[in-house]
Design a protein around this motif. Structure first.
Motif, short mmCIF file in Angstrom:
data_model
loop_
_atom_site.label_atom_id
_atom_site.label_comp_id
_atom_site.label_asym_id
_atom_site.label_seq_id
_atom_site.Cartn_x
_atom_site.Cartn_y
_atom_site.Cartn_z
N ASP A 126 -11.82 -3.14 -6.12
CA ASP A 126 -11.40 -4.03 -5.04
C ASP A 126 -10.11 -4.71 -5.50
OD1 ASP A 126 -11.08 -5.84 -3.00
OD2 ASP A 126 -12.99 -6.84 -3.27
N ASP A 127 -8.96 -4.32 -4.93
CA ASP A 127 -8.82 -3.49 -3.75
C ASP A 127 -8.68 -2.00 -4.07
OD1 ASP A 127 -8.79 -5.14 -1.38
OD2 ASP A 127 -6.97 -6.05 -2.15
N TRP A 165 -11.70 -0.71 -1.95
CA TRP A 165 -11.60 -1.27 -0.60
C TRP A 165 -10.51 -0.53 0.17
CZ3 TRP A 165 -14.98 -4.72 1.37
CH2 TRP A 165 -14.68 -5.29 2.63
N GLU A 166 -9.50 -0.10 -0.61
CA GLU A 166 -8.42 0.73 -0.04
C GLU A 166 -8.44 2.10 -0.71
OE1 GLU A 166 -6.48 -0.12 2.40
OE2 GLU A 166 -6.78 -2.29 2.52
N GLU A 224 -4.81 -5.42 -6.61
CA GLU A 224 -5.28 -6.34 -5.57
C GLU A 224 -4.13 -6.48 -4.58
OE1 GLU A 224 -7.08 -8.50 -3.01
OE2 GLU A 224 -8.17 -7.76 -4.74
N MET A 261 -8.15 2.15 4.88
CA MET A 261 -9.09 1.15 4.38
C MET A 261 -10.50 1.74 4.39
SD MET A 261 -9.97 -2.67 5.85
CE MET A 261 -8.31 -3.28 5.51
N LYS A 269 0.83 -1.21 0.00
CA LYS A 269 0.00 0.00 0.00
C LYS A 269 0.86 1.26 0.00
CE LYS A 269 -2.67 -1.19 3.51
NZ LYS A 269 -3.79 -1.08 4.51
#
Length: 411
Positions: free
Chosen positions: A254-255, A271-272, A339, A279, A175
């Motif tokens: 997603d993500d 999602w992030e 992802e 998150m 991330k």
């Protein structure tokens, strides 16, 4: 005393005869010279005379009765399609100069034909015309057919170096790497130290219903080298604005799903949330903190068939920042799809014409936005699920979109 000499008659007669002969000879020679001179002049004129070019008589075919030809219609890519039917084919402009022209029959693909090879999203405008459409394949990430009105995608595995050595990557580090990438200019060299799939994919829209993260390695043909986690796909291209005005992206990934338009990050939601590193999935408090570039809260839209994960866990489709474009002007676009831990995967990228709000609404009351696309391709959810390598049993998502979506032609 003077001496007188007289000519004898015979000599005088001979002299007269010689005089006459000489005179006749002179006349004959003169006449001969005149004749020869005239002949030479005549031959010279005839030899160098320029012949007049022959005239070609064009052949005129006899009139033949031909069947009537429909008046051609020009399709403007910057305008909306006039019919909501997914079975679209390009209109053809024919210049008629010398009579009627008989047009050959054009095969119009059906829904099944539109999902040919590769991905669920169309190949787009190949070599200057509309391509073969959408094909069967591993998922909504693109096809290997380059060219035309599409965007090019590159796939990176952050778990290994360019030479294939392990990087010791974990989700938190992943991330942070993505966050640095999108906040420092999307440099192509930034990801060069990581393994890149040799296959390039080309897509004309971004629409992948809920599936497994393994669909991406399958699509890029590296399923034997890349495990389905901590990977990222970057798509780049230039698109022509179909009209002047204000627009903003609406979607979910997603993500992660991030869009950079004309050098500015204008969408980041999944999602992030890559920019902030927070998150969003299952975290309504974090979602409430999201603001646009004007300081206004983000808007969220739920849809009847979007599925529990996308509607409830993620809060629905999220709005991005408003940006302004001029009709006919081209702009660079970059799209990031990622992802991180693995598991479920999917994305949808729509676009809102802020100056012309959508009139169609879902049963939930949410407006139905346009699909962001670079040609006439339309994803078919049934075909997408049919061609998935590893479908999720019992899970399905289907976000509606306006069938008359504008075309942001790629150049």
């Amino acid at each position: 005393m003077s001496l007188h000499i007289e000519m004898i008659p015979a000599a005088e007669a001979e002299m007269k005869r010689a005089y006459r002969r000489d005179r006749l000879a002179s006349i004959a020679v003169s006449l001969t010279c005149c004749f020869l001179g005239g002949l030479a002049l005549y031959l010279t004129v005839k030899l160098f005379e320029i012949s007049e070019p022959a005239m070609l008589q064009p052949y005129v075919a006899p009139p033949v009765e031909k069947p009537p030809v429909p008046r051609p219609v020009v399709k403007d890519l910057s305008a909306r399609q006039s019919s909501p039917s997914p079975n679209l084919a390009p209109n053809i402009l024919v210049s008629v100069n010398t009579g009627a022209v008989v047009m050959p029959a054009v095969d119009i693909p059906t829904d099944n034909d539109l999902f040919g090879q590769g991905l669920s999203i169309g190949e787009g405008i190949g070599t200057g015309t509309l391509g073969d459409g959408i094909g069967t394949g591993p998922g909504g990430l693109g096809t290997e057919e380059a060219g035309g009105s599409t965007m090019e995608g590159s796939f990176y595995d952050l778990k290994q170096t360019a030479s294939g050595a392990p990087t010791g990557m974990n989700p938190d580090t992943c991330k942070k790497i993505l966050q640095e990438f999108v906040t420092t200019g999307w440099s192509k060299s930034f990801l060069s130290k990581y393994y890149m799939a040799p296959t390039k994919l080309y897509t004309s829209c971004f629409y992948m219903p809920v599936s497994k993260a393994a669909e991406a390695p399958y699509a890029y043909k590296v399923e034997d080298k890349v495990k389905p986690s901590m990977w990222v796909a970057i798509y780049r291209g230039r698109v022509v604005a179909p009209k002047s005005g204000r627009f903003r992206f609406v979607g979910y990934g997603d993500d992660a799903l991030v869009v950079r338009f004309n050098g500015k990050n204008v969408f980041d939601y999944g999602w992030e949330h890559i920019t902030s590193g927070k998150m969003m999935g299952g975290q309504p408090g974090n979602r409430a903190e999201l603001k646009d570039d004007k300081g206004e809260p983000r808007k969220f839209y739920k849809y009847t068939k979007a599925g529990h994960d996308w509607n409830e866990s993620a809060g629905g489709m999220c709005s991005g920042d408003v940006f302004t474009v001029e009709a006919g002007k081209s702009y660079p676009v970059e799209v990031l799809i990622s992802e991180i831990p693995g598991g479920k995967f999917g994305f949808v990228l729509l676009i809102e014409d802020v100056d012309s709000p959508p009139t169609q609404k879902d049963a939930t009351g949410s407006p139905i936005f346009q699909l962001f696309r670079t040609n006439f391709a339309e994803p078919n959810v049934d075909e997408l699920y049919k061609n998935m390598k590893e479908p999720l049993p019992g899970e399905r998502s289907e976000v509606p979109y306006d069938k008359d979506s504008l075309i942001w032609q790629s150049v």
